[in-house]
Design a protein around this motif. Structure first.
Motif, PDB file in Angstrom:
ATOM      1  N   CYS A 258     -74.906  20.754   7.695  1.00 29.76           N
ATOM      2  CA  CYS A 258     -75.263  20.918   9.097  1.00 29.76           C
ATOM      3  C   CYS A 258     -74.087  21.564   9.821  1.00 29.76           C
ATOM      4  CB  CYS A 258     -75.614  19.567   9.716  1.00 29.76           C
ATOM      5  SG  CYS A 258     -74.170  18.488   9.833  1.00 29.76           S
ATOM      6  N   HIS A 265     -76.693  18.031   3.042  1.00 30.82           N
ATOM      7  CA  HIS A 265     -77.517  16.839   3.274  1.00 30.82           C
ATOM      8  C   HIS A 265     -78.639  16.725   2.246  1.00 30.82           C
ATOM      9  CE1 HIS A 265     -76.119  14.988   6.980  1.00 30.82           C
ATOM     10  NE2 HIS A 265     -75.868  16.186   7.463  1.00 30.82           N
ATOM     11  N   CYS A 319     -73.519  10.986   9.456  1.00 32.75           N
ATOM     12  CA  CYS A 319     -72.972  12.267   9.895  1.00 32.75           C
ATOM     13  C   CYS A 319     -73.091  12.380  11.422  1.00 32.75           C
ATOM     14  CB  CYS A 319     -73.750  13.386   9.222  1.00 32.75           C
ATOM     15  SG  CYS A 319     -73.134  15.029   9.597  1.00 32.75           S
ATOM     16  N   CYS A 321     -74.291  14.625  13.071  1.00 34.18           N
ATOM     17  CA  CYS A 321     -75.557  15.259  13.469  1.00 34.18           C
ATOM     18  C   CYS A 321     -76.669  14.225  13.641  1.00 34.18           C
ATOM     19  CB  CYS A 321     -75.966  16.296  12.424  1.00 34.18           C
ATOM     20  SG  CYS A 321     -76.436  15.580  10.839  1.00 34.18           S
ATOM     21  N   ARG A 323     -77.945  12.472  11.060  1.00 34.24           N
ATOM     22  CA  ARG A 323     -78.554  12.179   9.759  1.00 34.24           C
ATOM     23  C   ARG A 323     -77.714  11.120   9.052  1.00 34.24           C
ATOM     24  NH1 ARG A 323     -78.801  17.648  10.430  1.00 34.24           N
ATOM     25  NH2 ARG A 323     -80.865  18.609  10.429  1.00 34.24           N
TER      26      ARG A 323
HETATM   27 ZN   LIG Z   1     -74.851  16.394   9.370  1.00 30.84          ZN
END
Ligand SMILES: [Zn+2]
Length: 440
Positions: A258, A265, A319, A321, A323
């Motif tokens: 990402c 991922h 993470c 992001c 996720r």
């Molecule tokens: Zn990520």
């Protein structure tokens, strides 16, 4: 229809806690095992010969009861992996096998949909939207999977795509000027060729429409996720955002990083990953292991506990992001290229990264051989225009501090190294030569 400019949403499962993801995958696994027992000649035989009752395997840990599948198995019993009738095959691709013959992978219509969904998730990792336009600079034919996967994924995600194919920087820049794509799918070293061409021909590449590149085939990061030399060489000249990926034809799945760039991922709907040691036992958290995959939802040629031959680290912390899924490190090395040297296990990529850091080194080749007592020996051949005792010692010291051991380093004339690096009939340059008596 999606609203314009809306990002493809992250599937809910990718943001759940690890226990929920595990339970989710275990349900998929049980379905997968039943499917294999009923449809796969290879796996139904494997279950029978090893007295495996698939009903007993309810967890990912339980997978250890099932023998692993190797590249050799896939090569030798290639047709036995097929779970559908011939007329249900929609596409055929190949990948290189362990012997000279290619390994065939068949895909059903549903598998192509799965492949498209897989790349839709890759585009989402790279924060592309249905406003995006992608330029494909890799081949879509020649029995390759990647180009087709990115094309199908773009269609599914509502992303525009222009298929230029591999090579020809002139055609790439001409297309960029005309179509104004904002992302490329590209082998990173080809980006350097595109930059060279642009500079030689007065193309204002720094202000082009390209802002992102999804990179395939070559790693871009060190194990601590900092940029490696190849990545730096690109971004120092061209301010584009690079996204690293790890994928293979057998997996029919990509691990794309990402925007935070901390590993590819895993998408729980598509693949189950295990990391195994030399005795096929799971490695401890924090250790590198051989990535062993079980495909989920594949219809034509699903794989169960397939050892990829690739050694990777994995990371499980959430993470930035959002996720929570497992992330793969850059490739540590190929298992068959592992070098046991003075009590340390080494892989060529770590040695090459180190050598790439020296601006003084024009060419290098790493040669591994066996000595009289069958131990691995490493010899690094270097061509440099500033050859000196000082440089020799500097390289030696760097080896000692980075990989703890120091191989034999010799300077050779340019002609000699070019002969090794670019042998006749080889399209790729060779930087690792394995002369060992027995490998693996
Ligand atoms: Zn990520």
């Amino acid at each position: 229809m999606r609203e314009k400019t809306e990002m493809i949403p992250i599937p809910e499962i990718e943001k759940k806690n690890p226990e929920e993801i595990k339970l989710f995958q275990e349900q998929l696994l049980q379905k997968q095992l039943i499917y294999l027992k009923e449809n796969s000649p290879f796996y139904s035989k494997l279950f029978q010969t090893n007295n495996i009752d698939i009903e007993e395997i309810k967890s990912i840990e339980g997978l250890v009861k099932i023998p692993i599948t190797t590249k050799d198995d896939l090569q030798e019993f290639n047709d036995d992996f097929l779970c559908v009738k011939r007329n249900q095959i929609a596409d055929y691709v190949t990948t290189s096998g362990t012997s000279g013959d290619p390994v065939w992978i068949a895909l059903s219509d549903n598998d192509l949909d799965r492949l498209a969904y897989n790349e839709e998730l890759s585009y989402q990792c790279a924060n592309l939207s249905d406003e995006s336009i992608i330029q494909l600079t890799t081949t879509i034919d020649r029995r390759f999977m990647a180009g087709l996967a990115y094309f199908l994924g773009a269609r599914k995600a509502g992303i525009g795509i222009v298929r230029v194919g591999s090579g020809v920087p002139e055609l790439q820049w001409d297309t960029i000027r005309k179509v104004k794509p904002n992302a490329l799918i590209c082998v990173p070293s080809f980006l350097l060729k595109m930059i060279d061409y642009a500079e030689e021909n007065g193309i204002d590449y720094k202000n082009s429409s390209i802002k992102k590149v999804i990179c395939i085939g070559e790693p871009l990061r060190n194990q601590d996720f900092t940029e490696n030399t190849l990545s730096k060489r690109i971004t120092e000249r061209w301010n584009v955002q690079l996204f690293s990926t790890y994928a293979s034809t057998e997996m029919a799945t990509a691990f794309t990083e990402c925007e935070f760039g901390v590993g590819g991922h895993l998408h729980p709907e598509l693949i189950i990953a295990e990391f195994l040691d030399e005795n096929d036992n799971p490695v401890k958290n924090g250790e590198a292991g051989e990535l062993t995959i079980t495909t989920v939802g594949v219809e034509a040629m699903p794989l169960l506990r397939y050892k990829t031959g690739d050694i990777l680290n994995f990371h499980t912390e959430k993470c930035e992001c959002g996720r929570t899924t497992l992330r793969l490190s850059p490739l540590v090395g190929r298992k068959q290229q592992m070098i046991k040297y003075k009590g340390t296990s080494l892989y060529p990529p770590s040695l090459m990264d180190l050598l790439n850091d020296f601006e003084e080194i024009v060419h290098h080749v790493i040669e591994v051989s066996s000595n009289e007592i069958n131990e691995d020996e490493i010899q690094v051949k270097i061509y440099s225009r500033s050859e000196s005792e000082e440089l020799h010692d500097k390289i030696k010291d760097r080896f000692r501090s980075k990989v703890r051991v120091s191989p034999k380093i010799i300077f050779v004339p340019e002609q000699e190294i070019l002969k090794i690096k670019f042998p006749e009939n080889s399209r790729k340059s060779i930087t690792f030569v394995d002369n060992r008596k027995s490998i693996g």
